[in-house]
Scaffold this active site. Structure first.
Site, PDB file in Angstrom:
ATOM      1  N   TYR A 194       1.002   3.401  -0.534  1.00  0.00           N
ATOM      2  CA  TYR A 194       1.510   2.740   0.569  1.00  0.00           C
ATOM      3  C   TYR A 194       2.136   1.609   0.003  1.00  0.00           C
ATOM      4  O   TYR A 194       1.532   0.809  -0.545  1.00  0.00           O
ATOM      5  CB  TYR A 194       0.840   2.581   1.671  1.00  0.00           C
ATOM      6  CG  TYR A 194       1.390   2.070   3.003  1.00  0.00           C
ATOM      7  CD1 TYR A 194       2.193   2.796   3.839  1.00  0.00           C
ATOM      8  CD2 TYR A 194       0.858   0.735   3.256  1.00  0.00           C
ATOM      9  CE1 TYR A 194       2.626   2.278   4.829  1.00  0.00           C
ATOM     10  CE2 TYR A 194       1.376   0.363   4.649  1.00  0.00           C
ATOM     11  CZ  TYR A 194       2.407   0.757   5.289  1.00  0.00           C
ATOM     12  OH  TYR A 194       2.924   0.473   6.402  1.00  0.00           O
TER      13      TYR A 194
ATOM     14  N   ASP B 281       2.459  -3.574  -6.851  1.00  0.00           N
ATOM     15  CA  ASP B 281       2.334  -3.988  -5.402  1.00  0.00           C
ATOM     16  C   ASP B 281       0.586  -4.237  -5.475  1.00  0.00           C
ATOM     17  O   ASP B 281      -0.181  -3.379  -5.374  1.00  0.00           O
ATOM     18  CB  ASP B 281       2.617  -2.599  -4.610  1.00  0.00           C
ATOM     19  CG  ASP B 281       2.137  -3.066  -3.154  1.00  0.00           C
ATOM     20  OD1 ASP B 281       1.989  -4.210  -2.889  1.00  0.00           O
ATOM     21  OD2 ASP B 281       2.738  -2.290  -2.286  1.00  0.00           O
TER      22      ASP B 281
ATOM     23  N   LYS C 142      -2.630  -9.975   1.974  1.00  0.00           N
ATOM     24  CA  LYS C 142      -3.901  -9.646   2.465  1.00  0.00           C
ATOM     25  C   LYS C 142      -4.784 -10.805   1.870  1.00  0.00           C
ATOM     26  O   LYS C 142      -5.087 -11.675   2.415  1.00  0.00           O
ATOM     27  CB  LYS C 142      -4.435  -8.284   1.911  1.00  0.00           C
ATOM     28  CG  LYS C 142      -3.486  -7.149   2.590  1.00  0.00           C
ATOM     29  CD  LYS C 142      -3.950  -5.805   2.726  1.00  0.00           C
ATOM     30  CE  LYS C 142      -3.145  -4.828   3.150  1.00  0.00           C
ATOM     31  NZ  LYS C 142      -3.710  -3.845   4.255  1.00  0.00           N
TER      32      LYS C 142
END
Ligand SMILES: Cc1ncc(COP(=O)(O)O)c(C=O)c1O
Length: 433
Positions: A142, A239, A267
């Site tokens: 994702y 990522d 995050k």
């Protein structure tokens, strides 16, 4: 057994005003708990129940909720500044210095607000640099909600290997220019490069696909991707929205010893405050039009806001000055070791996967190497186990193949209490199975 009358009342109310009553689709899970307080390793629902939190809001909380040092620095920053929309700020400069110091691929960095923005910018930059259109991503990974990447994510098992857009309303051209490969299968990636020679702008990868729990890259896989990207003239994008700062202050690239061309972060970089970043080689980053003469658009009203930048500086300072990673890695090992022992003792077939502060227990008999392997996980058992843990005050996302995250605020006692609850639940489930 916990009761949630106030959570349920609020959930009914929320649904009147917002579709489904939640503001991110996968938050709509049962039980519909409404959390109203968070502190350190614990979250509290509207009915006053306390939970040891391992959902960690999908990963940002590397230090723990409402961390006093981070909150203090945010409040201090807000006492004198907020957002100007012109020029730069001292906080942006200080944070950029820290990130370029610690993250191997980050010669320069730009700030935005979410991981999805960061991956969007990295991909568009790759297209500008290479003049090529296509993108490679992996089944199960994702990278955010936008059209370039929102395909073949948590695909239904019969959709693996097929064209599987994640949303209605996506542009066909975006879907079809994103090619899907199998994680840990270098031959498959090489074949895709060969068949699309000169057409691939970038390969984007979660260096550990944590969106499906924890599938570790096999030795040589990430280095192999590095080599293929170099050989075929495509950019390698790591990522690190989940792995960055969580697994090492330099990201998983530092652990793996593989340096991508571009890196996206979010995050854990700010312990729950909203900020994200795209970083990379200076010669590439200078194509962004924040540099006079740059021709790749980069903008955002809230980019570099005082809240996110101050929080990120404080979070990284904690990692620089305290044994954050040593602590969360030790607790992660304690959790995985304890769980393996319990599962063996009870004779339950399971594979405890993880790295550092992250773990998950797949109910299957072998180590998964890629998404399709996860079909062997007993999804019904996995979700039921998590729901029963919630009843005992342990909060993990009650959804299939999701990871759990430990933070600096968790203690050995929290881990041991969690292991005790897990053993009780597993024993009970085994007897009824
Ligand atoms: C690896 C990865 N990349 C990108 C994103 C998107 O980040 P955001 O939700 O902040 O847009 C996520 C979110 O979970 C992620 O896990």
């Amino acid at each position: 057994m916990k009761n949630y009358p106030e959570s349920l009342r609020l959930y009914e109310e929320a649904k009147l005003y917002s579709p489904g009553g939640v503001h991110t689709s996968i938050r709509n899970v049962e039980p519909h708990l409404i959390f109203t307080r968070a502190e350190g390793a614990y979250v509290y629902d509207a009915d006053g129940n306390r939970y040891i939190d391992y959902q960690a809001a999908f990963g940002p909380f590397i230090l723990g909720h409402n961390h006093p040092y981070v909150n203090g620095k945010v409040i201090e920053a807000l006492g004198r500044t907020d957002l100007f929309g012109v020029g730069t700020t001292d906080l942006e400069i200080e944070l950029a210095k820290k990130i370029t110091k610690h993250v191997p691929s980050a010669e320069q960095v730009l700030f935005c607000n979410s991981g999805s923005e960061a991956t969007y910018h990295a991909i568009r930059l790759s297209r500008a640099i290479t003049g090529a259109k296509k993108l490679i991503k992996f089944q199960g990974c994702y990278h955010g909600w936008h059209d370039y990447v929102a395909r073949n994510m948590l695909s239904a098992w019969d959709k693996i290997g097929t064209r599987d857009p994640g949303s209605a309303g996506m542009m066909d051209e975006a879907i079809d220019n994103t090619l899907i490969c199998t994680f840990n299968d270098l031959e498959n990636v090489e074949e895709t490069f060969r068949q699309n020679k000169g057409e691939i702008a970038a390969l984007i990868v979660e260096p550990i696909p944590h969106n499906v729990g924890c599938i570790l890259p096999q030795p040589g896989f990430l280095a192999g991707l590095r080599q293929l990207c170099t050989d075929y003239g495509a950019l390698l994008i790591f990522d690190e929205v989940i792995t960055g700062f969580r697994h090492d202050i330099g990201g998983f690239q530092k652990v793996a010893g593989v340096t991508p061309d571009l890196t996206t972060m979010g995050k854990a970089m700010a312990n729950g405050f909203p900020i994200a970043a795209v970083a990379g080689k200076k010669r590439y980053m200078q194509r962004f039009n924040t540099q006079p003469g740059g021709d790749v658009w980069f903008a955002g009203t809230y980019n570099g806001h005082a809240v996110g930048t101050a929080a990120s500086i404080a979070t990284i300072e904690m990692m620089e000055n305290e044994p954050v990673h040593e602590h969360v890695f030790r607790l992660g090992d304690r959790m995985r070791g304890g769980l393996r022992e319990i599962l063996d003792r009870l004779g339950i077939e399971a594979y405890v996967a993880g790295f550092g502060s992250v773990w998950t227990t797949y109910f299957m008999g072998f180590e998964p190497k890629h998404y399709a392997d996860l079909q062997h996980n007993d999804a019904e058992f996995y979700v039921a186990y998590r729901k029963k843990l919630i009843e005992r005050g342990i909060f993990k996302m009650p959804m299939n193949i999701k990871r759990n995250s430990i933070g600096y605020s968790h203690t050995e006692q929290d881990i041991d209490d969690t292991l005790e609850a897990m053993e009780a639940v597993l024993k009970d489930m085994k007897n009824k199975h």
